[in-house]
Motif scaffolding. Structure first.
Motif, PDB file in Angstrom:
ATOM      1  N   THR A 166      18.250 -94.687 -38.924  1.00 21.32           N
ATOM      2  CA  THR A 166      18.956 -94.212 -37.736  1.00 21.32           C
ATOM      3  C   THR A 166      20.033 -93.225 -38.195  1.00 21.32           C
ATOM      4  O   THR A 166      20.439 -93.259 -39.347  1.00 21.32           O
ATOM      5  CB  THR A 166      19.602 -95.388 -36.986  1.00 21.32           C
ATOM      6  N   PRO A 167      20.481 -92.358 -37.312  1.00 23.48           N
ATOM      7  CA  PRO A 167      21.409 -91.306 -37.735  1.00 23.48           C
ATOM      8  C   PRO A 167      22.807 -91.825 -38.102  1.00 23.48           C
ATOM      9  O   PRO A 167      23.260 -92.834 -37.568  1.00 23.48           O
ATOM     10  CB  PRO A 167      21.504 -90.385 -36.516  1.00 23.48           C
ATOM     11  N   THR A 170      26.412 -89.353 -35.061  1.00 25.83           N
ATOM     12  CA  THR A 170      25.984 -89.780 -33.737  1.00 25.83           C
ATOM     13  C   THR A 170      27.131 -89.588 -32.769  1.00 25.83           C
ATOM     14  O   THR A 170      28.101 -88.896 -33.054  1.00 25.83           O
ATOM     15  CB  THR A 170      25.447 -91.231 -33.803  1.00 25.83           C
ATOM     16  N   PRO A 195      28.375 -94.187 -37.132  1.00 29.13           N
ATOM     17  CA  PRO A 195      27.991 -95.350 -36.331  1.00 29.13           C
ATOM     18  C   PRO A 195      28.789 -96.607 -36.684  1.00 29.13           C
ATOM     19  O   PRO A 195      28.979 -96.926 -37.849  1.00 29.13           O
ATOM     20  CB  PRO A 195      26.516 -95.540 -36.680  1.00 29.13           C
ATOM     21  N   PRO A 198      23.997 -99.547 -35.771  1.00 27.97           N
ATOM     22  CA  PRO A 198      22.882 -98.776 -35.197  1.00 27.97           C
ATOM     23  C   PRO A 198      22.418 -99.335 -33.853  1.00 27.97           C
ATOM     24  O   PRO A 198      21.271 -99.134 -33.459  1.00 27.97           O
ATOM     25  CB  PRO A 198      21.778 -98.918 -36.257  1.00 27.97           C
ATOM     26  N   PHE A 201      20.327 -97.320 -31.214  1.00 25.02           N
ATOM     27  CA  PHE A 201      19.099 -96.783 -31.802  1.00 25.02           C
ATOM     28  C   PHE A 201      18.060 -97.870 -32.034  1.00 25.02           C
ATOM     29  O   PHE A 201      16.876 -97.667 -31.837  1.00 25.02           O
ATOM     30  CB  PHE A 201      19.407 -96.041 -33.108  1.00 25.02           C
ATOM     31  N   LYS A 202      18.532 -99.059 -32.435  1.00 29.42           N
ATOM     32  CA  LYS A 202      17.524-100.099 -32.656  1.00 29.42           C
ATOM     33  C   LYS A 202      16.946-100.575 -31.330  1.00 29.42           C
ATOM     34  O   LYS A 202      15.778-100.933 -31.251  1.00 29.42           O
ATOM     35  CB  LYS A 202      18.073-101.242 -33.518  1.00 29.42           C
ATOM     36  N   LEU A 204      16.458 -98.551 -28.861  1.00 24.44           N
ATOM     37  CA  LEU A 204      15.509 -97.490 -28.518  1.00 24.44           C
ATOM     38  C   LEU A 204      14.203 -97.657 -29.299  1.00 24.44           C
ATOM     39  O   LEU A 204      13.126 -97.391 -28.773  1.00 24.44           O
ATOM     40  CB  LEU A 204      16.136 -96.111 -28.781  1.00 24.44           C
ATOM     41  N   PHE A 205      14.295 -98.127 -30.539  1.00 27.10           N
ATOM     42  CA  PHE A 205      13.074 -98.420 -31.308  1.00 27.10           C
ATOM     43  C   PHE A 205      12.223 -99.454 -30.594  1.00 27.10           C
ATOM     44  O   PHE A 205      10.995 -99.377 -30.568  1.00 27.10           O
ATOM     45  CB  PHE A 205      13.423 -98.938 -32.708  1.00 27.10           C
ATOM     46  N   SER A 208      10.557 -97.934 -27.782  1.00 24.78           N
ATOM     47  CA  SER A 208       9.464 -97.091 -28.270  1.00 24.78           C
ATOM     48  C   SER A 208       8.264 -97.903 -28.731  1.00 24.78           C
ATOM     49  O   SER A 208       7.223 -97.336 -29.043  1.00 24.78           O
ATOM     50  CB  SER A 208       9.944 -96.227 -29.444  1.00 24.78           C
ATOM     51  N   TYR A 213      12.132-104.325 -36.099  1.00 30.85           N
ATOM     52  CA  TYR A 213      12.865-103.327 -36.889  1.00 30.85           C
ATOM     53  C   TYR A 213      13.858-104.019 -37.796  1.00 30.85           C
ATOM     54  O   TYR A 213      14.413-105.054 -37.451  1.00 30.85           O
ATOM     55  CB  TYR A 213      13.612-102.391 -35.944  1.00 30.85           C
TER      56      TYR A 213
END
Length: 590
Positions: A166-167, A170, A195, A198, A201-202, A204-205, A208, A213
């Motif tokens: 993850t970035p 951010t 961050p 994360p 983002f996790k 969002l994973f 997706s 994760y």
RNA sequence: GGGGGUGUAGUUCAGUUUGGUUAGAACGCCGGCCUGUCACGCCGGAGGUCGCGAGUUCGAGUCUCGUCGCUCCCGCCA
């Protein structure tokens, strides 16, 4: 010259072999004739010998060796002469008789000895961290850290988790800790945030469809430091789809079991104890209870509510509580010791501490005279009082009483030697409140984070009674340290909006800041949840250290500085101009 | 932001209470001697901005004020 072996692996079975070792000169014992060198590498120490009769040229060269010189030696493994072996050393039965010596590099005398037993200030250790890291103790810690993260990866890979990145650059979010900001050169006046975790983002994973994760992720929070807290720290971060609390807790327990077995060869036995938040506070005063010992808190509010002791009764009538600890057998505490304990609870804003010494023939206490026989009887029963006991009281708001007595309990546990230092006592704490009230900002705050799902049965109280709403959050506590925490997340937009609203955010605000999340939740988000563990704290406990600085290779000081590199530092004017930044002079008082 | 602790040789400390000759010890370092040590031993030596600055005093490591570093804690850390 090429290395053939590490130090510390040679033994009697290697006798006669020609070997080449490379490493650092730990210690030199020059007898005028024979010279002994303890050669050190990361695996340990081997004694190498220079004998003038066997090889005068090499022996002469060895006279010049000093501590921390880097050398390579070629020679023969020999059994030590009768009676000369060193039982303190694994390689103590052998030595390497040197036929060739190569000085690979010289070294300045180090500012401290590269030995475990040398007591040296942390200041100096951090300034010369590259030398400090040569010391076997700390090297062991850092290697153990590697083993811990390797075990985590092995376990999670095998369980079907995907290691996803993850970035770091951010977006700054309004809630939570202070962000570390990074100016954007190509967008003058705009900033990234590093961050804090994360988290989004996790999620969002999961949306997706990656299902499981994990990441061993660096996180950044610009808050003040503690012995167990650094501004940049490492989390074992996990998230799973189509799960509930039991799934997350179950996999976490299995991971801990695998980790402790592979790193320490220690068996720990899931399932771990579970406490609700309310029960933890009730019995231990803290949401991260150290369950290695007793000394539990007992609530006496109902007993003293109508007593003649106005300090207690008025506190209860104003919504406060009265609780006590029975320090078994501590009747001999002196006046000064009691004063010290009173000073201790004052740290947590307790304004005093009443006490009772339980004697064979009655109570010795400044407050005994205020209580009726019935009240005394009830207290004695609830606290299981016996002659020789010392009872310590707290009376104030629930927050002050629980924090002060909870910390006093830990303090006494240590002081009285009640703690089994070899134990690893895990407990889950569940059913955290969803919100607490921030007195300074006059608004509700998410206790965990705003993406945590409330308990379904509490949904209806989100607007009417926010403080009564419990969440699907859970913490894992080890020996009184919060090892990690997580929750089942909100996966429905309407509920997420409601929570933002409860936190006092206007629609405009949350749409601007979290619109991307709301739209993602609307796109078919599966139920999901996760957890994150503090790797630094975990390794600290595995190493039985008391500061995470001893398990972080290059830690920051309490002022968030790196003494090795002198970060943070000023930057050039040109850099500032490029970033469209202008520094303001901070006024210093005259 | 607040409270506690601490700062003297390269290192770890003593000395500060009660101001007074040249600031000591141990380890480390340097030199010499030493052929079986392993925290080797013996002999000798070098090494100090007493954190920094100001003040009081005939005189300050010691007293006063300020300041800085490190550390533990409270606040803070969704």
């Amino acid at each position: 010259m090429r290395r053939t072996h590490h130090c510390y692996i040679l033994g009697a079975e290697d006798t006669g072999k020609e070997v080449t070792l490379m490493g650092w000169v730990q210690r030199r014992r020059d007898h005028g004739g024979v010279i002994f060198i303890d050669l050190r590498d990361r695996e340990g120490i081997t004694q190498v010998v220079f004998n003038p009769e066997r090889n005068p040229e090499v022996h002469a060269k060895a006279h010049g060796l000093r501590g921390e010189f880097v050398i390579g030696v070629r020679g023969t493994v020999e059994l030590r002469p009768e009676g000369m072996s060193n039982p303190n050393l694994k390689t103590g039965g052998i030595e390497v008789m040197v036929s060739e010596l190569k000085i690979l590099n010289k070294a300045e005398t180090p500012p401290f000895m590269i030995e475990d037993r040398v007591d040296v200030s942390e200041n100096l250790r951090l300034k010369y961290r590259h030398l400090d890291l040569r010391r076997p103790n700390i090297q062991k810690n850092i290697i153990l850290r590697h083993k811990a993260s390797a075990a985590v990866r092995e376990f999670l890979n095998r369980e079907g988790f995907l290691d996803l990145e993850t970035p770091f650059l951010t977006r700054s979010t309004p809630e939570g800790a202070r962000d570390y900001l990074v100016p954007s050169r190509v967008n003058p006046g705009n900033f990234y945030a590093l961050p804090q975790s994360p988290q989004l983002f996790k999620q969002l994973f999961m949306i997706s469809g990656f299902d499981k994760y994990y990441q061993i992720a660096r996180c950044f929070r610009d808050e003040d430091l503690r012995a167990d807290r650094q501004p940049e720290f490492t989390q074992i971060d996990m998230e799973m789809s189509f799960v509930g609390e039991e799934d997350i807790m179950g996999i976490s327990e299995k991971m801990m079991q695998y980790l402790f077995k592979s790193v320490l060869d220690t068996d720990i036995a899931p399932p771990f104890q579970r406490l609700t938040y309310d029960e933890a506070i009730d019995r231990y005063g803290l949401d991260k209870p150290d369950i290695r010992f007793g000394l539990e808190l007992k609530d006496l509010s109902d007993i003293v509510e109508n007593s003649d002791f106005k300090v207690f009764s008025s506190v209860v009538k104003k919504g406060g509580i009265v609780k006590a600890i029975n320090a078994k057998g501590c009747i001999d505490f002196s006046r000064k010791e009691l004063d010290d304990l009173t000073d201790f609870v004052a740290i947590y804003r307790a304004r005093g501490m009443a006490w009772i010494k339980v004697k064979e023939d009655g109570w010795q206490s400044p407050i005994a005279k205020f209580f009726s026989d019935g009240e005394k009887q009830a207290m004695a029963e609830r606290l299981n009082m016996e002659a020789g006991d010392l009872i310590l009281f707290g009376a104030d708001t629930p927050k002050v009483v629980n924090e002060s007595l909870g910390n006093l309990r830990n303090h006494l546990g240590k002081r009285l030697g009640l703690i089994d230092e070899s134990a690893f006592a895990f407990t889950w704490v569940t059913h955290f409140p969803m919100f607490d009230y921030d007195e300074t900002e006059k608004r509700y705050q998410a206790l965990h984070h705003p993406f945590t799902s409330p308990l379904e049965e509490d949904f209806e109280r989100l607007e009417s009674e926010p403080l009564a709403v419990r969440s699907r959050a859970y913490d894992l506590v080890l020996n009184g340290f919060e090892l990690g925490g997580g929750s089942i997340r909100v996966h429905r937009t309407d509920l997420q909006r409601k929570i933002f609203k409860s936190l006092g955010m206007e629609a405009e605000e949350y749409e601007e800041k979290f619109g991307f999340l709301l739209s993602a939740l609307d796109s078919g988000a599966p139920p999901h949840g996760g957890i994150a563990f503090g790797l630094d704290r975990l390794v600290m406990l595995l190493c039985r250290e008391s500061s995470i600085r001893d398990v972080i290779p290059f830690p920051k000081t309490q002022k968030a500085a790196c003494l090795l590199t002198n970060a943070p530092s000023e930057v050039s004017k040109a850099q500032l101009i490029e970033l469209a930044l202008k520094l303001r002079k901070i006024k210093t008082e005259d």
